[in-house]
Design a protein around this motif. Sequence first.
Motif: not given
Length: 253
Positions: A156, A159-164, A166
């Motif tokens: 998280s 790679l914050p773009e993964l999202g909760e 994912r």
Amino acid sequence: MKEHGLGIAVVGIGALFPGAPDAPAFWANIVGGVDAIGEVPPTRWDPAMYYDASARERPAAPDRFYCRRGGFVDDLADFDPTAFGVMPSSVAGTEPDQLLALRAVAEAIADAGGEAALPDRARIGVILGRGGYLGPATARLDDRVRTAAQLVVTLSELLPELGEDRLEAIRAALQARLGQTATGSPTPESAIGLVPNIAASRVANRFDLHGPAYTVDAACASGLIAVELGVHRPLRAVRRTRGGLRSRRRTAC
């Protein structure tokens, strides 16, 4: 052996060693000079990932091994849980030494003539020597509970773009691969199987033995200390009892 006029007898043996499923096979290996050391089983760890041959010449990295051979009993450690009243669903989450202790004790009792040949069960105790090392079941639990959470937190951050959604899917997939339940909570049976000192109590319970039951931890000397406690403490108790009887008799006279 004899000590101070008191006899000690080994009446039954149960054993499991690398390359030897029982005591006769172990002795045969000794007599025959059999080398029971082999490659690490693939079920333990992947050498391609963790083995570093160059670590022989320099300090190994924290997550690498410099050796890929050892003594293993994986292919010999058969265990029938139902024969000992153990729930099959709890086996995967139980430290193997707890289960193998049951098997070894059953073999020792059979070697001694069977349960019918046992003396007063109130006088039969269980003393196990076990080093307090991280076992496979405890390691798996730590991976499922802590490592999975740490991985999700790290991803998280990187790679914050993964999202909760994912990230939660990654956590669930990792825990599933490690054998975790959907709720993340181990069963009560598997929790019991992680406690080192339960091993002796489990043996005493399953074989209806009413004497002292405990596990001793002296690192590599655990087995020797268990033998010392099992042999010399009863002898000292008998000597104290005999001495007390003689003293009381002299006082009465």
